[in-house]
Write an enzyme that holds these catalytic residues in place. Structure first.
Site, PDB file in Angstrom:
ATOM      1  N   ASP A 240     -34.995  66.096 -47.214  1.00  0.00           N
ATOM      2  CA  ASP A 240     -35.135  66.694 -45.892  1.00  0.00           C
ATOM      3  C   ASP A 240     -36.165  67.820 -45.909  1.00  0.00           C
ATOM      4  O   ASP A 240     -36.599  68.287 -46.961  1.00  0.00           O
ATOM      5  CB  ASP A 240     -33.790  67.264 -45.421  1.00  0.00           C
ATOM      6  CG  ASP A 240     -32.786  66.181 -45.073  1.00  0.00           C
ATOM      7  OD1 ASP A 240     -33.208  65.038 -44.836  1.00  0.00           O
ATOM      8  OD2 ASP A 240     -31.577  66.488 -45.059  1.00  0.00           O
TER       9      ASP A 240
ATOM     10  N   TYR B 204     -29.092  66.372 -58.198  1.00  0.00           N
ATOM     11  CA  TYR B 204     -29.587  67.530 -57.471  1.00  0.00           C
ATOM     12  C   TYR B 204     -29.000  68.813 -58.056  1.00  0.00           C
ATOM     13  O   TYR B 204     -27.912  68.803 -58.649  1.00  0.00           O
ATOM     14  CB  TYR B 204     -29.187  67.461 -55.989  1.00  0.00           C
ATOM     15  CG  TYR B 204     -30.011  66.521 -55.147  1.00  0.00           C
ATOM     16  CD1 TYR B 204     -31.063  66.991 -54.376  1.00  0.00           C
ATOM     17  CD2 TYR B 204     -29.726  65.155 -55.111  1.00  0.00           C
ATOM     18  CE1 TYR B 204     -31.818  66.135 -53.584  1.00  0.00           C
ATOM     19  CE2 TYR B 204     -30.482  64.286 -54.328  1.00  0.00           C
ATOM     20  CZ  TYR B 204     -31.519  64.786 -53.569  1.00  0.00           C
ATOM     21  OH  TYR B 204     -32.265  63.930 -52.800  1.00  0.00           O
TER      22      TYR B 204
END
Length: 288
Positions: free
Chosen positions: A63, A124
């Site tokens: 994003d 992540y």
């Protein structure tokens, strides 16, 4: 996104990283906003002196504002273009790309490789500090400041209930025609000597806003606003919970993408395309 490369083309794997601060996410947009995909495709077209754009397929579409240290993509190039430019492509891309995106490796991909569908996990890291004085100015673009003291032990206890295969609808922004069933392989928190608390989040795949929603829920546990059992109860409800806060994107970095052995790449790609369901669960949406 086929695993079959068109005759006369070569599938090339790209390993790359970027600082997401000034990008409107990975995926190119019709609005003309600056994106990582758009920057790389433009540079690739320029350095190969091609009239056409070669489309990239990426392991994880990040994003706006999210960073990547270990992103992976692939592109199918004409054999003659690859043969002409392969030796100097990496250096030429380095000279063309802006300094906030770097390609570290360019190589012909093994048979059956698909950057997105062949991946077996994405890892992540989310970094946050509860230092009363705030964030180190040199790290402010990559670390969130949380203005409450965090109990890392409580956050790890709450994380344990979220591991495994579940419908993560409560922690995802739904997308038409995509499932919210994911297998969360790791979710752990460690406080470093510098005081920065790092969450490691690894799953086979992630749905939209999933990592930042999980982090938001667990920060509420860490600062005492919610009990250890709360994130698990939210998960079990399997519906989007407005009390789950989606934390800011700048603390999030895609660190690494994992792939199976070369001979298993094609099989993994086929498997990943299947819509998953759980007993009694609806299918719905589809990062971070």
């Amino acid at each position: 996104m086929s695993d079959e490369v068109e005759p006369g083309r070569v599938r090339v794997r790209l390993d790359l990283s970027y600082d997401g601060k000034d990008f409107s996410g990975w995926a190119k947009q019709p609005s003309g906003r600056r994106t990582v995909q758009g920057e790389i495709e433009s540079a690739l077209r320029t350095v190969t002196r091609s009239a056409q754009t070669y489309d990239l397929t990426v392991a994880g579409r990040t994003d706006s504002g999210v960073h990547a240290r270990g992103q992976v993509a692939h592109v199918d190039l004409p054999e003659d273009v690859w043969a002409e430019h392969r030796e100097k492509l990496l250096r030429r891309l380095a000279g063309r790309l802006a300094h906030d995106v770097r390609i570290w490796r360019v190589a012909e991909a093994p048979g059956g490789f698909n950057a997105r569908f062949s991946a077996i996990w994405r890892r992540y890291a989310y970094r946050v500090t509860d230092n009363p004085g705030g964030v180190d100015p040199l790290l402010r673009g990559h670390v969130l400041w949380h203005d409450w003291e965090l109990d890392v032990e409580a956050m790890n206890a709450a994380s344990a209930a979220l591991l495994g295969e579940h419908d993560f609808a409560a922690y995802c922004k739904k997308r038409e025609g995509a499932t919210t069933i994911r297998t969360l392989q790791e979710l752990s928190w460690v406080r470093g000597e510098d005081g920065i608390v790092t969450a490691t989040v690894r799953a086979d795949a992630f749905c939209h806003n999933m990592v930042r929603s999980l982090v938001g829920a667990l920060l509420y546990v860490g600062d005492g606003h919610r009990g250890v059992e709360w994130p698990g109860k939210v998960l079990a409800a399997a519906v989007r919970d407005s009390s789950v806060h989606v934390v800011k994107p700048h603390g999030l970095t895609l660190e690494e993408v994992g792939y199976p052995a070369d001979e298993l790449l094609a099989a993994r790609s086929r498997e990943a395309r299947n819509m998953r369901t759980l007993p009694g669960a609806d299918t719905g949406a589809g990062c971070c």
